[in-house]
Design a protein around this motif. Structure first.
Motif, short mmCIF file in Angstrom:
data_model
loop_
_atom_site.label_atom_id
_atom_site.label_comp_id
_atom_site.label_asym_id
_atom_site.label_seq_id
_atom_site.Cartn_x
_atom_site.Cartn_y
_atom_site.Cartn_z
N UNK A 11 -1.87 -9.92 2.66
CA UNK A 11 -1.41 -11.30 2.47
C UNK A 11 -2.54 -12.16 1.88
N UNK A 12 -2.21 -13.24 1.15
CA UNK A 12 -3.25 -14.15 0.64
C UNK A 12 -4.12 -14.73 1.76
N UNK A 13 -3.64 -14.73 2.99
CA UNK A 13 -4.49 -15.19 4.09
C UNK A 13 -5.32 -14.05 4.67
N UNK A 14 -5.36 -12.92 3.97
CA UNK A 14 -6.31 -11.86 4.30
C UNK A 14 -5.84 -10.83 5.30
N UNK A 15 -4.69 -11.04 5.92
CA UNK A 15 -4.27 -10.06 6.92
C UNK A 15 -3.41 -8.97 6.29
N UNK A 16 -3.35 -7.84 6.99
CA UNK A 16 -2.55 -6.70 6.53
C UNK A 16 -1.10 -6.93 6.93
N UNK A 17 -0.21 -6.97 5.93
CA UNK A 17 1.21 -7.15 6.20
C UNK A 17 1.81 -5.84 6.68
N UNK A 18 1.43 -4.77 6.00
CA UNK A 18 1.98 -3.46 6.35
C UNK A 18 1.05 -2.39 5.80
N UNK A 19 0.91 -1.28 6.55
CA UNK A 19 0.01 -0.22 6.09
C UNK A 19 0.60 1.16 6.37
N UNK A 20 0.04 2.15 5.71
CA UNK A 20 0.54 3.52 5.85
C UNK A 20 0.09 4.10 7.19
N UNK A 21 0.89 5.02 7.71
CA UNK A 21 0.56 5.71 8.97
C UNK A 21 0.11 7.15 8.75
N UNK A 22 0.30 7.68 7.54
CA UNK A 22 0.07 9.11 7.30
C UNK A 22 -0.95 9.30 6.19
N UNK A 23 -1.26 10.57 5.93
CA UNK A 23 -2.02 10.95 4.74
C UNK A 23 -1.16 11.81 3.82
N UNK A 24 0.10 11.51 3.80
CA UNK A 24 1.06 12.23 2.96
C UNK A 24 1.73 11.23 2.03
N UNK A 25 2.65 11.72 1.21
CA UNK A 25 3.50 10.82 0.43
C UNK A 25 4.16 9.87 1.42
N UNK A 26 4.03 8.58 1.18
CA UNK A 26 4.60 7.60 2.12
C UNK A 26 4.85 6.29 1.40
N UNK A 27 6.01 5.72 1.66
CA UNK A 27 6.37 4.45 1.05
C UNK A 27 6.09 3.32 2.03
N UNK A 28 5.34 2.32 1.57
CA UNK A 28 5.05 1.15 2.41
C UNK A 28 5.68 -0.06 1.70
N UNK A 29 6.71 -0.62 2.32
CA UNK A 29 7.50 -1.67 1.67
C UNK A 29 7.33 -3.00 2.39
#
Lengths: 359, 359
Positions: free
Chosen positions: B299-317
């Motif tokens: 986010x523009x305020x510097x926080x993580x909105x959403x992040x990946x949980x794996x080290x595989x193919x993964x979609x973060x929406x």
């Protein structure tokens, strides 16, 4: 931990966090508190003590003031009669520091007398060298937040730094601090054909509060090889809208957001410039106005070495090894190998934003 | 959440993380995986999908290669015959994206044919607009890490980007992406005397991997009003010394350190430029060479909105609202009010460090 192939250059430093300074607190009261932190620091072998922005008084730019009500917060400096060392309200701190062999960074409101009798005011900091018994460097805050005109809406918070201070006019000059580390190479060693990078007296930079959010400021110091950044601050514990009202959220969430921004700024810019940083708050509630804490000493690899636990006067001490700057300065952030200034023109050419044309 | 006094400009975006691409994996295999991520994205209403750096192949700069062994990784572009859209190994991705109405950022190795028959190679990314059915912007990585000559010490890791690629020669041009948000003001609306700032099609910037550690790059985009930064990367999961050996520490501590640096860079620079960022890893172990994950939308305020949980193919929406850029761009980071370029000269004048003289 000494970095690979580097000679250890340890120095013990202290972040001297101050709790609130209220309107009713006298200069003498505040000095006593600062003395006490210095005494404690001396017992822990500290060689450099960093105090907050506007350390000697309350954070007065939150009030609309004029005349004597305003003047009382400033240290008047007459360049023809010596610098800030002569200020009767600040000199005692330097005298005490000298007696303990400690260098001091401290922020204060500077009223600089000009030749023509008028004065110019800055939000300044100085670096006092106990070995030299003088101020060896001054910094004047460049990135002043807030407004010139007071916000008029009911309930608005004031931040009048742009009213009371002129933006700093001396840029970001890094300097060497003598006597902080053992065995520093000196010019008098007559070493002409040797690479002395990272072997002399520590290279120090100074910023004040809002400056720490501006990567340009850190980078100008980084380009001078800065190893220790000193930065004092007074940061309101909640974000405000452009009209000066607190953003609608819980006080807890607000403080969490402000702390995130503080940490991203200090840790991010220390990492990206491979320097230590000593970040020091005036904190707690000054006459009911909450300031964040977050005093911390940061490693060139971006992590927090040590941080404050309270919102009161608190000493945060760490022995840092300046050799730890060398690996990142020589690898990921070897500027001479990786920077491409030919693509950075806009940073100087533009002050504000110019958006691409509408489609 | 819409910012104060701003019209919502929501857009759903996806970080399309890829797990490892091994030497033995075919281009077709990788494309299938990318198709699958796009199909999933379409179901979630995604309008912009961001893939990693060098997305279509393994991270080949970790190997010393020449001739055909090297050539196979590049897309050859003949400017007289059209751009990357014509590449038989990449075109299918754009065709698929168009059928789903999704824009794409993707990184690839660019071999650019010159008039005189020679070629120049870059580590590049493109932005494909599904509405325009063409590549509307290209970026060539400016900050190339690694070395030109292979490291010769036994057990050294290679990072040969400086050998295989030339530093990008087109700087950091922000651009507008049409069709991403509803109701964007257009030039054809004929609005001449209105402030259109923050009201047009989204302003996008592109970086690649190591670029994200360089605040100059973010700032040049920030000065163009960037609202969305796209950045793909392949980042080794441990820090290395200047001779190319892993810094002595546990693999767990090493990865923690690399992740801290990744987060400080992406979150810190998003905050300091008041923009969203979509940061996308190729991750996991490519033929035994570990890459960090850490794919995240910030986010523009510097926080993580959403992040990946794996080290595989993964979609973060995430559905982001570009209006959230306005408060920070209009207050803390109102560049036109607070920046002081007269003190930033060294950023352009110097490439490397010049230390203050020894005392």
């Amino acid at each position: 931990m000494t970095s690979e192939f580097e000679t250890a250059r340890p120095v013990t430093v202290a972040a001297c966090q101050l709790g609130p300074v209220h309107l009713a607190d006298s200069r003498e009261d505040v000095l006593k508190r600062m003395f006490s932190l210095l005494d404690q620091a001396a017992k822990e072998g500290v060689k450099l003590a960093v105090f907050p922005e506007l350390a000697f008084t309350t954070f007065f730019p939150r009030y609309l003031l004029e005349g004597e009500d305003l003047d009382q917060y400033f240290e008047t400096e007459d360049p023809t009669k010596g610098g800030i060392e002569q200020s009767p309200t600040i000199k005692p701190l330097f005298d005490h520091a000298r007696s303990l062999g400690i260098d001091v960074y401290a922020g204060y409101a500077e009223r600089s007398l000009q030749k023509d009798g008028v004065h110019v005011d800055y939000n300044s900091s100085v670096y006092y060298s106990s070995q030299e018994d003088k101020v060896i460097a001054k910094y004047r805050k460049v990135h002043l937040p807030g407004t010139v005109e007071p916000r008029t809406e009911s309930g608005a918070y004031q931040q009048l730094e742009k009213r009371y201070f002129r933006p700093g006019n001396i840029g970001f000059p890094a300097f060497r601090a003598p006597g902080l580390v053992e065995g520093a190479l000196k010019k008098s060693d007559g070493i002409e054909n040797l690479d002395t990078t990272g072997k002399g007296d520590p290279i120090v930079g100074m910023l004040i509060c809002n400056d720490r959010r501006w990567p340009e400021a850190w980078r100008v110091y980084g380009l001078q090889g800065m190893e220790i950044m000193c930065c004092g601050y007074n940061t309101t514990a909640f974000p405000t809208t452009s009209s000066g009202h607190m953003v609608e959220m819980s006080l807890e969430a607000a403080e969490e957001q402000v702390m995130l921004h503080h940490k991203l700024s200090c840790q991010g810019n220390s990492y990206m410039n491979a320097c230590f940083s000593i970040n020091v708050a005036k904190t707690g509630a000054e006459d009911g106005n909450p300031l964040v804490g977050g005093t911390m000493i940061v490693h060139p690899l971006g992590y927090i070495i040590k941080e404050a636990n309270t919102k009161e006067d608190e000493l945060v001490v760490a022995t840092i090894d300046l050799a730890d700057c060398r690996r990142p300065k020589n690898t990921v952030f070897a500027f001479e190998k990786h920077r491409r200034p030919e693509h950075y023109n806009l940073i100087l050419e533009q002050t504000g934003v110019v958006e691409p044309e509408l489609l």
